[in-house]
Every structure is written in C-alpha cells, then in structure tokens.
Design an enzyme around this catalytic site. Sequence first.
Site, PDB file in Angstrom:
ATOM      1  N   SER A  15     -10.666  -8.734   1.599  1.00  0.00           N
ATOM      2  CA  SER A  15     -11.880  -9.122   0.891  1.00  0.00           C
ATOM      3  C   SER A  15     -11.694  -8.985  -0.625  1.00  0.00           C
ATOM      4  O   SER A  15     -12.418  -9.607  -1.401  1.00  0.00           O
ATOM      5  CB  SER A  15     -13.044  -8.236   1.350  1.00  0.00           C
ATOM      6  OG  SER A  15     -12.690  -6.877   1.186  1.00  0.00           O
ATOM      7  N   CYS A  78      -6.843  -5.871   5.937  1.00  0.00           N
ATOM      8  CA  CYS A  78      -8.215  -5.371   5.812  1.00  0.00           C
ATOM      9  C   CYS A  78      -8.623  -4.807   7.160  1.00  0.00           C
ATOM     10  O   CYS A  78      -8.587  -5.519   8.174  1.00  0.00           O
ATOM     11  CB  CYS A  78      -9.128  -6.545   5.432  1.00  0.00           C
ATOM     12  SG  CYS A  78     -10.888  -6.157   5.445  1.00  0.00           S
ATOM     13  N   THR A  80     -11.602  -3.792   8.135  1.00  0.00           N
ATOM     14  CA  THR A  80     -12.891  -4.318   8.601  1.00  0.00           C
ATOM     15  C   THR A  80     -12.674  -5.651   9.304  1.00  0.00           C
ATOM     16  O   THR A  80     -13.120  -5.864  10.433  1.00  0.00           O
ATOM     17  CB  THR A  80     -13.856  -4.492   7.404  1.00  0.00           C
ATOM     18  OG1 THR A  80     -13.847  -3.301   6.619  1.00  0.00           O
ATOM     19  CG2 THR A  80     -15.257  -4.794   7.870  1.00  0.00           C
ATOM     20  N   CYS A 192      -9.350   1.929   5.344  1.00  0.00           N
ATOM     21  CA  CYS A 192      -9.755   0.762   4.564  1.00  0.00           C
ATOM     22  C   CYS A 192      -8.637   0.579   3.559  1.00  0.00           C
ATOM     23  O   CYS A 192      -8.194   1.567   2.951  1.00  0.00           O
ATOM     24  CB  CYS A 192     -11.080   1.029   3.848  1.00  0.00           C
ATOM     25  SG  CYS A 192     -11.493  -0.212   2.608  1.00  0.00           S
ATOM     26  N   HIS A 194      -8.503  -0.520   0.731  1.00  0.00           N
ATOM     27  CA  HIS A 194      -8.801  -0.148  -0.663  1.00  0.00           C
ATOM     28  C   HIS A 194      -8.480   1.329  -0.936  1.00  0.00           C
ATOM     29  O   HIS A 194      -8.212   1.700  -2.087  1.00  0.00           O
ATOM     30  CB  HIS A 194     -10.278  -0.389  -0.980  1.00  0.00           C
ATOM     31  CG  HIS A 194     -10.633  -1.812  -1.278  1.00  0.00           C
ATOM     32  ND1 HIS A 194     -10.700  -2.793  -0.327  1.00  0.00           N
ATOM     33  CD2 HIS A 194     -10.945  -2.421  -2.460  1.00  0.00           C
ATOM     34  CE1 HIS A 194     -11.050  -3.951  -0.894  1.00  0.00           C
ATOM     35  NE2 HIS A 194     -11.193  -3.748  -2.192  1.00  0.00           N
TER      36      HIS A 194
END
Length: 267
Positions: A15, A78, A80, A192, A194
């Site tokens: 994302s 990612c 998610t 995650c 990130h």
Amino acid sequence: MSEIDPAAPLLLFDSGVGGLSVLAEVRQLLPAAPVIYAADNGGLPYGPKTEAEVAARVCGLLGRMAERFRPRLICIACNTASTIALGMVRDVLEIPIVGTVPAIKPAAEQTRSGTIGLLGTAATIRQPYVDRLEAEFAQGKRLLRAAAPELVAAAEAKLRGQPVDPAVYARAAASLRDQPGGEAIDTVVLACTHFPLLEPELADAFGPGVGFVHGAGGIARRIARLVDGQPLHRATPDAALFTRADAGLADLTGTLASYGLHRIEEL
Ligand code: DGL
C-alpha cells in the site's frame, strides 16, 4: 513453457513504502533482478479497510499490472493484502505469487518466555489466516496481538524525512505490554511490512530483552529459489509506481534511489 524474458521484472506490491523492507532483502540476494515496486498510495492505509475493500483493490491492481508489465513473479509485500487476498490473487493469475504473512513460526521458535507480541494492522490481526498460523506454530505459547495503525503513518513520514513524535512508539509498545501477561513478552512479530523500517525506534520503546522478527529475509529466499536459473537483465532503471501522484512523492526520491528505484511514475 515459454522462455522467460530476461528483462521481465519482479513486481513487489504494497500500500505504501512498507514493501521496501522486503525489497532491501531481495536486493541482497538478487542484485541483478529487474524490479518494479508498486505502491497503492491512493488506497493507503489498508489497515482500517474492510476485507472486501482490500481484496477488490489488490486483485484489481495486480491484475492490471500483471497484464501491463508481464512480471516473472509478484510479491505481495504487505501482510494486510496477503492475509486477505493471497488465495484470490493466486486463483486468477498464472505467475508465482509470493505472500507476506506474520512470522509467527520463527517467533515461536525464538521466544524463551513463551509470550509473543504481534503488531500489525487492524485488518491483519483479525484474519483467520493469523488464527491458523497461531494454532499451527504457537501451540502452548501465548500470542498477544495489537493493531498499531500509527506506525504505518510513522514509517511513511520517516522515509520522507519528516519528524515523528516518539510517543507513537511508546503507545505501540504499551498496546502489547498493557495486556494481561504482556510484561512477559520477549519476542515481537512485526506483522506489517512498514514496521521493520522502524525497528530501532521500536527497540528503544520496548527496552532491552525484546527481540523482533519479521518475514522479509525468508520471503527474499523464497523469491530467489523461484527465479533460480532464470536469466536476469535490467534493461531500464528500476521504477517505483504509485497509484496517486501526490506532491509528497518528491520527498521520497532520495529514499527510493537508496533502494535502487530511480524512476517514479504514476500507475
Ligand atoms: N504495509 C502493510 C502491511 O504489511 C499495510 C499498511 C497499511 O496500508 O495499513 O500490512
């Protein structure tokens, strides 16, 4: 089976900038591989979205990009998107799809106290996929989960060179520590992509005696195995593609270049 085009890229998708934590590991193992890094910044953040919203975006975008760029492989960098849509994407695309799922197995092997923390997005931590990983690999351990949406924004800001309030990291640590039994956490799954970009800040916030695990190294090894023996040729500089051309992208130029992404384009 047709010959692989040596310039066919590896396509890494997230994302936002999170997938760069995976790209860094892929670069180590496959420095010659042509790469397209695609970020759905127009849909960021995925964490607060419903399963249907995430699945629709991921399947639609990956379908479009698979046709347009003819990648040799797609990595959904990612958690998610992977925990929600990996099966669906594999059903419709005929190239190898590598997912990114919470590193519960290595965390269960590593913990000494038997209590593991897991930080992810709100969507990831409620996925049956995570329940299955817990049942399969963390039997007899305690797994405490918390959503840390602020960390997604913090990683996006950090990589743009913008300041981040350190209270964000303290709140993420407290969201696990303050749960019953949370004081025994010695291993934290960064679920995650990130979050590994913030590992030094999180290490400070959790304090000594806590180790972090994430899947990036294992994912890179899996990709390297899948492309083993294939010709690799970078015909044009590797590109970063974004679904929305916002003004803030200019602030990412230096970071993207440090990951070998020398062109920024709108998808
Ligand atoms: N990087 C993503 C992940 O691994 C999601 C961040 C977001 O869009 O909320 O889950």
